[in-house]
Design a protein around this motif. Structure first.
Motif, mmCIF file in Angstrom:
data_model
loop_
_atom_site.group_PDB
_atom_site.id
_atom_site.type_symbol
_atom_site.label_atom_id
_atom_site.label_comp_id
_atom_site.label_asym_id
_atom_site.label_seq_id
_atom_site.Cartn_x
_atom_site.Cartn_y
_atom_site.Cartn_z
ATOM 1 N N GLY A 59 12.060 -10.826 11.705
ATOM 2 C CA GLY A 59 13.419 -10.254 11.721
ATOM 3 C C GLY A 59 13.675 -9.572 12.989
ATOM 4 O O GLY A 59 14.853 -8.776 13.238
ATOM 5 N N GLY A 127 6.350 -12.652 6.376
ATOM 6 C CA GLY A 127 5.407 -13.319 7.188
ATOM 7 C C GLY A 127 4.821 -12.118 8.277
ATOM 8 O O GLY A 127 3.786 -12.244 8.545
ATOM 9 N N ARG A 171 -1.743 0.319 11.352
ATOM 10 C CA ARG A 171 -0.611 -0.525 12.056
ATOM 11 C C ARG A 171 -1.349 -1.791 12.875
ATOM 12 O O ARG A 171 -1.053 -1.819 14.011
ATOM 13 C CB ARG A 171 0.101 0.376 12.898
ATOM 14 C CG ARG A 171 0.907 1.430 12.083
ATOM 15 C CD ARG A 171 2.339 0.836 11.326
ATOM 16 N NE ARG A 171 2.919 1.705 10.733
ATOM 17 C CZ ARG A 171 2.113 2.224 9.646
ATOM 18 N NH1 ARG A 171 1.328 1.838 8.889
ATOM 19 N NH2 ARG A 171 2.969 2.989 8.793
ATOM 20 N N LEU A 347 6.289 -4.767 19.849
ATOM 21 C CA LEU A 347 5.721 -5.481 20.795
ATOM 22 C C LEU A 347 6.648 -5.563 21.759
ATOM 23 O O LEU A 347 7.942 -5.806 21.399
ATOM 24 C CB LEU A 347 5.848 -7.033 19.885
ATOM 25 C CG LEU A 347 5.349 -8.121 20.907
ATOM 26 C CD1 LEU A 347 3.907 -8.058 21.515
ATOM 27 C CD2 LEU A 347 5.388 -9.537 20.502
HETATM 28 C C1 LIG Z 1 14.468 1.181 10.474
HETATM 29 C C2 LIG Z 1 13.326 0.650 10.622
HETATM 30 C C3 LIG Z 1 12.043 1.231 9.851
HETATM 31 C C4 LIG Z 1 10.967 0.879 9.932
HETATM 32 N N1 LIG Z 1 9.878 1.430 8.992
HETATM 33 C C5 LIG Z 1 8.548 0.885 8.986
HETATM 34 C C6 LIG Z 1 7.619 1.516 8.087
HETATM 35 O O1 LIG Z 1 8.043 2.604 7.259
HETATM 36 N N2 LIG Z 1 6.392 1.209 8.175
HETATM 37 C C7 LIG Z 1 6.097 0.049 8.911
HETATM 38 O O2 LIG Z 1 4.869 -0.451 8.935
HETATM 39 N N3 LIG Z 1 6.909 -0.694 9.734
HETATM 40 C C8 LIG Z 1 8.544 -0.218 9.760
HETATM 41 N N4 LIG Z 1 9.159 -0.977 10.694
HETATM 42 C C9 LIG Z 1 8.964 -1.985 11.591
HETATM 43 C C10 LIG Z 1 8.915 -3.211 11.177
HETATM 44 O O3 LIG Z 1 9.940 -3.282 10.137
HETATM 45 C C11 LIG Z 1 7.733 -3.907 10.587
HETATM 46 O O4 LIG Z 1 6.726 -4.022 11.541
HETATM 47 C C12 LIG Z 1 7.873 -5.239 9.990
HETATM 48 O O5 LIG Z 1 7.169 -5.713 9.327
HETATM 49 C C13 LIG Z 1 8.314 -6.249 10.983
HETATM 50 O O6 LIG Z 1 8.892 -7.721 10.708
HETATM 51 P P1 LIG Z 1 9.712 -8.441 11.538
HETATM 52 O O7 LIG Z 1 9.849 -9.679 10.522
HETATM 53 O O8 LIG Z 1 10.899 -8.036 12.095
HETATM 54 O O9 LIG Z 1 8.574 -8.693 12.544
HETATM 55 P P2 LIG Z 1 9.163 -9.311 14.268
HETATM 56 O O10 LIG Z 1 9.612 -7.922 14.538
HETATM 57 O O11 LIG Z 1 10.009 -10.398 14.180
HETATM 58 O O12 LIG Z 1 7.654 -9.472 14.710
HETATM 59 C C14 LIG Z 1 6.791 -8.318 14.817
HETATM 60 C C15 LIG Z 1 5.474 -9.239 15.252
HETATM 61 O O13 LIG Z 1 4.746 -10.098 14.224
HETATM 62 C C16 LIG Z 1 4.633 -11.222 14.650
HETATM 63 N N5 LIG Z 1 5.011 -12.228 13.644
HETATM 64 C C17 LIG Z 1 6.318 -12.153 12.929
HETATM 65 N N6 LIG Z 1 6.366 -13.067 11.899
HETATM 66 C C18 LIG Z 1 5.083 -13.809 11.826
HETATM 67 C C19 LIG Z 1 4.567 -14.742 11.196
HETATM 68 N N7 LIG Z 1 5.173 -15.328 10.131
HETATM 69 N N8 LIG Z 1 3.308 -15.224 11.582
HETATM 70 C C20 LIG Z 1 2.601 -14.658 12.589
HETATM 71 N N9 LIG Z 1 3.192 -13.627 13.273
HETATM 72 C C21 LIG Z 1 4.405 -13.066 13.110
HETATM 73 C C22 LIG Z 1 5.533 -11.435 15.958
HETATM 74 O O14 LIG Z 1 5.340 -12.390 16.711
HETATM 75 C C23 LIG Z 1 5.314 -9.991 16.545
HETATM 76 O O15 LIG Z 1 3.999 -9.834 16.983
HETATM 77 C C24 LIG Z 1 10.396 -0.105 10.546
HETATM 78 C C25 LIG Z 1 11.401 -1.026 11.475
HETATM 79 C C26 LIG Z 1 12.826 -0.390 11.542
HETATM 80 C C27 LIG Z 1 13.819 -1.030 12.606
#
Ligand SMILES: Cc1cc2nc3c(=O)[nH]c(=O)nc-3n(C[C@H](O)[C@H](O)[C@H](O)COP(=O)(O)OP(=O)(O)OC[C@H]3O[C@@H](n4cnc5c(N)ncnc54)[C@H](O)[C@@H]3O)c2cc1C
Length: 349
Positions: A59, A127, A171, A347
């Motif tokens: 996402g 994921g 993390r 990242l």
């Molecule tokens: C408002 C807000 C609040 C948040 N609160 C928290 C919180 O309370 N706790 C917390 O831990 N995080 C939090 N986050 C951070 C974030 O939401 C998490 O890290 C989330 O899991 C990232 O998901 P994503 O799908 O957006 O990953 P992305 O941002 O798309 O990717 C993150 C990393 O994961 C890798 N990746 C993504 N999908 C895969 C896959 N299927 N296979 C292999 N690698 C993959 C990417 O290459 C990248 O390195 C927050 C973010 C926001 C914007």
């Protein structure tokens, strides 16, 4: 008659602005939508993309794009959620990597599989949840993890990994580790399975949840109530990324030795810190940033959120470079005052 799998869904020069919660401008030269493990294998076998560098995108809620993206972007769209097994001691549930995390948490509760409620409202996909071992309100992903499926980006081989192999930390996991043994950029998570213990036990040790219990007089909340409380607390603290672009906590909470902590307390008795079981101490990065006077500040079109200094925000039209410039200035001033190097959580690309 043999049914052919649909062709790979490929976009050229795809804007990533809508694919990252900071709303930063960037273009992916090639973006491939991944709907299944088979799609990953077809990318690996592809004459043009097979050997090209790749970036896996969920996402985009933990990414900061500072430039256009030359590697082939694999946009995770694997869907599906199901109960795998109802054991006496746990429900095992599975979701595709592209399922939105919060919707998945809500689905588990709707279907009577509690246990993920403290992790409600975290943006992003299922994921990505193991990648940085997401955590909030006293629960980390590793506490509810069963196993996951990956596809290797070189061999195209499918592998199932358990918690030990994922090497979860604060993390952190093997998916963030580079070099020998690390899987950063080397494999794609296609499905994740969760173990939700039976009988369900609430996790209520977090200060803000204790406060809710006192305020409401409800000292034995059910999972749905905890879910509602967590959503409510988060909405009050964090900006909605659809309105104000951000990536959540921008820096990890630094972990220091007890001696380092005593030294800082000597100079700043107010510092917010949490002793850890191994004798080290976790410091609140937001407090350190606030103490350096950053809360509410703006540099260019990037800023520090008024209500929480740990969150950097897009004030409107910011570039990734502006966000990184602000982050560096914060790192320098925290280092100058406390001698502590803050490490970014997202990242940076
Ligand atoms: C408002 C807000 C609040 C948040 N609160 C928290 C919180 O309370 N706790 C917390 O831990 N995080 C939090 N986050 C951070 C974030 O939401 C998490 O890290 C989330 O899991 C990232 O998901 P994503 O799908 O957006 O990953 P992305 O941002 O798309 O990717 C993150 C990393 O994961 C890798 N990746 C993504 N999908 C895969 C896959 N299927 N296979 C292999 N690698 C993959 C990417 O290459 C990248 O390195 C927050 C973010 C926001 C914007």
């Amino acid at each position: 008659m043999q049914r052919l799998a649909p062709a790979l869904q490929i976009e050229r020069d795809a804007s990533l602005r809508a694919h990252n919660t900071f709303g930063l401008p960037a273009v992916a030269r090639t973006l491939v939508h991944i709907h299944s493990a088979l799609d990953v294998r077809r990318v690996v076998d592809h004459p043009e993309y097979g050997r090209a560098p790749k970036l896996v995108l969920g996402g985009g809620s933990n990414m900061v794009f500072t430039r256009d993206v030359a590697p082939v972007v694999l946009k995770m769209d694997v869907r599906g959620r199901r109960l795998v097994e109802a054991r006496d001691d746990a429900f095992i549930v599975e979701a595709g990597a592209g399922e939105p995390w919060h919707e998945f948490v809500a689905w588990t509760l709707d279907n009577g599989f509690p246990g993920l409620e403290n992790l409600a409202l975290i943006p992003g996909t299922v994921g990505a949840s193991p990648v940085q071992n997401i955590g909030a309100y006293g629960v980390e992903l590793k506490d509810r993890f069963e196993s996951l499926s990956t596809v290797d980006l070189v061999t195209g081989r499918s592998v199932t990994l358990d918690a030990r192999t994922c090497a979860f930390g604060y993390r952190d996991s093997v998916f963030k580790q580079e070099g020998f043994g690390g899987l950063a950029g080397k494999s794609v998570i296609t499905h994740v399975r969760f173990r939700l213990p039976r009988p369900w036990q609430p996790v209520l040790g977090y200060l803000e949840l204790e406060r809710r219990m006192q305020e409401t007089g409800n000292t034995a909340p059910d999972a749905r109530t905890v879910f509602d409380w967590v959503c409510d607390i988060r909405r009050g603290k964090l900006p909605d990324w659809r309105e104000v672009g951000n990536a959540g906590s921008f820096f990890k909470n630094p972990v220091v030795t007890m001696e380092q902590c005593r030294d800082i307390i000597g100079r700043d008795p107010e510092i917010v810190h949490y002793p850890l079981p191994d004798g080290s101490v976790k410091l609140a990065a937001g407090w350190l940033i606030d103490a350096c006077g950053w809360k509410g500040k703006t540099v260019g079109r990037a800023g520090v959120y008024e209500k929480q200094a740990l969150v950097l925000v897009n004030r409107g039209g910011a570039s990734g470079a502006e966000v990184v410039t602000l982050a560096r200035a914060i790192q320098e001033s925290v280092y100058g005052r406390f001698g502590i190097r803050l490490e970014p959580e997202p990242l940076i690309i």
